[in-house]
Write a protein that holds these residues in place. Structure first.
Motif, PDB file in Angstrom:
ATOM      1  N   ILE A   1      -3.804   2.286   4.152  1.00  0.00           N
ATOM      2  CA  ILE A   1      -3.504   3.682   4.491  1.00  0.00           C
ATOM      3  C   ILE A   1      -4.117   3.998   5.858  1.00  0.00           C
ATOM      4  CG2 ILE A   1      -3.900   6.093   3.829  1.00  0.00           C
ATOM      5  CD1 ILE A   1      -2.214   4.832   1.741  1.00  0.00           C
TER       6      ILE A   1
ATOM      7  N   CYS B   1      -9.869  11.046   0.662  1.00  0.00           N
ATOM      8  CA  CYS B   1      -9.081   9.849   1.004  1.00  0.00           C
ATOM      9  C   CYS B   1      -9.834   8.594   0.584  1.00  0.00           C
ATOM     10  CB  CYS B   1      -8.795   9.808   2.501  1.00  0.00           C
ATOM     11  SG  CYS B   1      -7.534  10.982   3.026  1.00  0.00           S
TER      12      CYS B   1
ATOM     13  N   SER C   1      -1.448   1.292  -2.663  1.00  0.00           N
ATOM     14  CA  SER C   1      -2.622   1.661  -1.876  1.00  0.00           C
ATOM     15  C   SER C   1      -3.485   2.698  -2.589  1.00  0.00           C
ATOM     16  CB  SER C   1      -2.194   2.217  -0.520  1.00  0.00           C
ATOM     17  OG  SER C   1      -1.616   1.199   0.260  1.00  0.00           O
TER      18      SER C   1
ATOM     19  N   PHE D   1      -8.254   6.077  -2.191  1.00  0.00           N
ATOM     20  CA  PHE D   1      -7.566   4.892  -1.670  1.00  0.00           C
ATOM     21  C   PHE D   1      -8.436   3.658  -1.485  1.00  0.00           C
ATOM     22  CE2 PHE D   1      -5.272   8.630   0.312  1.00  0.00           C
ATOM     23  CZ  PHE D   1      -4.259   8.650  -0.628  1.00  0.00           C
TER      24      PHE D   1
ATOM     25  N   ILE E   1      -8.296   1.191   4.308  1.00  0.00           N
ATOM     26  CA  ILE E   1      -7.977   2.474   4.939  1.00  0.00           C
ATOM     27  C   ILE E   1      -8.474   2.397   6.371  1.00  0.00           C
ATOM     28  CG2 ILE E   1     -10.157   3.660   4.418  1.00  0.00           C
ATOM     29  CD1 ILE E   1      -8.572   6.085   3.511  1.00  0.00           C
TER      30      ILE E   1
END
Lengths: 352, 352
Positions: free
Chosen positions: B176, B94, A5, B98, B147
């Motif tokens: 994620i 993030c 990921s 990701f 995500i």
């Protein structure tokens, strides 16, 4: 683990390596170009009188009062200023605002090693430009990129690029030129005026070096309001906290104190350069608060290690163009005395 | 002007719109969910005793001491913690860590309106998931994305998603899950343990709400160390300043003070909810420090404007699912008294 990921480029990258920040307090830190002198007494006084109860509130997203103070300093409008959580925040914003996916990022090599890391994270092409044998300006004819990050004065070499060369480049370059002026207060001349005159130039400044405020994280961009509006769209809303905004304002109310420290550092720089030359170092003319030197035996890497064993941290960049050099921040007199003493002991040992 | 150097998506975008931060001090600010109570006395005391001379030095890039304090709070290792310049900084990291260029970003609609802005800046696909008629959990079968940002408790609705539903989703989701827990201290239950148990879950926390420290910009991520290492690679090196790190440590030394304020806010929330219901508002059960309400006549937009004229700022989101609602931060008793008084005057006028 769920490593699949994580983006491929992030998995494989090493990331930017900041200079070590040793937690021991007894080392002499000449590795991240911090100012040896404390911030202005005005800053220290304001810090003691801050109203902590106000910290429950978000900061002004654009930092209007500080932008106005910055604008007064440079004789521009506050719409020509954007604040950052340190200058690094501004550099990252520039890439987000001005480089398309199929765009490219230019910079000199060697210069600030963050630029290629930012480009790697964004997965955009890099177009590094190798500096000359003595790290002097060497821009190829017809060079293009979406953005060019120009550290001026340059780091880690301390060299100031000639003003007319910078202007000519900016005037003909097709993309955005970001002039990263982290060290400009220590130089003999400035070129922030290019950012206020040309429509494709942004100057980036920091409070970390000359203003002795690396700990509060404050930098800013100056440039055409249209470009500033683009930066605002891609920045974190509340990127600069309340205390940082207030202390930044206090620092700008006492520019003379900063200038006094800069003058002391310049004098120390000149003396240290002479001492190192007498010890066989080649010393580049510096327009910053550090010296870029090529040491004699036992050589840069070994000297870096031996100084470190002695509790003195300088910066060593382990790469092709820089592996024979050290970057040494200019500290106060006691730091410099300790450095020279340690060098003398090491080099006497190396000669035995 | 050189607008052609600005990325197309940035030229066309509006950017995230934070709640207004009026510079006038005489307004009642119930629009950005700030805490009405000041930070802990320990924080205020430390602020007055900070050693300003140390501000000349860069902060610890990873904030080791604060990470350890956070780790103690959650019973995890400090390698399972990453600090951010506010939680927004973590959310942006993030996405950088990701989401590949051909990846996608999921989130509930309505929830925190920053997520689609971050996706727009990165030019990645968005896969919003529409919540149910009463803003309850509604995840389609077989939903995928790189995500998923899940505000829990949700904002602006104040709803807490059931723990078992969240767990089941995390266990089966292929990407994620970032559980944005900005308001979790005000809720009856927590799910930070999912981030410490599952290999694809990150919990994001902030000091802005329950800890009354929106002004210092401090948030953090908790999750698998492998994912934390990826965040570290894409963060600004010195993203959290020295003062913020120190004040964050002081706040964590006095969690009971924070919990006392949370309890007062919960009680005020319950009383305010009752008062608004008596006035014909539909009030959603809140697990946060704000109320999500559907006002009677003259309706949400008009009420927002009339309250604003009265010096009382609440939040109005002008979008399809939210245009009939207001989000009102829970303030102190005086704020709430003023709000109800103003509402009574306005609604008496509207009835005439």
């Amino acid at each position: 683990m769920r490593t699949d990921s994580i983006r491929r480029v992030v998995r494989s990258m090493r990331g930017y390596q900041p200079g070590e920040q040793p937690l021991r307090g007894d080392v002499i830190k000449l590795n991240t170009n911090e100012n040896p002198y404390p911030p202005s007494p005005r800053v220290l006084k304001l810090l003691r009188s801050l109203d902590g109860s106000q910290l429950r509130l978000y900061p002004d997203p654009l930092g209007g009062r500080l932008c106005e103070a910055v604008a007064r300093r440079h004789g521009c409008g506050s719409d020509e200023v954007v604040l950052g959580n340190g200058a690094d925040d501004i550099l990252a914003m520039c890439l987000r605002a001005f480089v398309e996916r199929d765009g490219s990022v230019g910079y000199f090599e060697p210069s600030y090693s963050l630029y290629p890391v930012l480009a790697e994270i964004a997965e955009v092409e890099v177009r590094p430009v190798e500096l000359g044998a003595d790290f002097e300006w060497a821009m190829p004819e017809g060079y293009t990129a979406s953005i060019f990050f120009m550290t001026n004065p340059n780091a880690p070499t301390g060299v100031l690029f000639p003003r007319e060369q910078v202007r000519e480049f900016c005037e003909t370059f097709s993309g955005i030129v970001v002039i990263d002026q982290a060290y400009v207060e220590f130089a003999r001349e400035d070129c922030v005026d290019l950012a206020l005159e040309l429509d494709n130039v942004i100057a980036v400044r920091t409070f970390s070096k000359a203003f002795s405020l690396a700990g509060i994280r404050l930098g800013y961009a100056v440039g055409p309001s249209e470009l500033m509006r683009a930066l605002i769209k891609v920045k974190d809303s509340y990127n600069v906290g309340r205390i940082t905004q207030e202390l930044g304002c206090a620092a700008l109310e006492d520019v003379r104190y900063m200038e006094g420290n800069v003058e002391r550092i310049r004098q120390t720089r000149a003396r240290l350069g002479g001492e190192l030359q007498r010890r066989g170092f080649r010393v580049w003319p510096s327009e910053t608060n550090f010296l870029w030197v090529r040491p004699p035996e036992p050589g840069a890497r070994r000297l870096y290690e031996l100084l470190r064993d002695d509790g003195i941290y300088v910066r060593y960049f382990d790469a092709r163009r820089t592996e024979d050099y050290l970057r040494i921040s200019v500290g106060d007199d006691a730091d410099m005395y300790a450095l020279l003493g340690s060098l003398d002991r090491i080099m006497a040992g190396a000669g035995r």
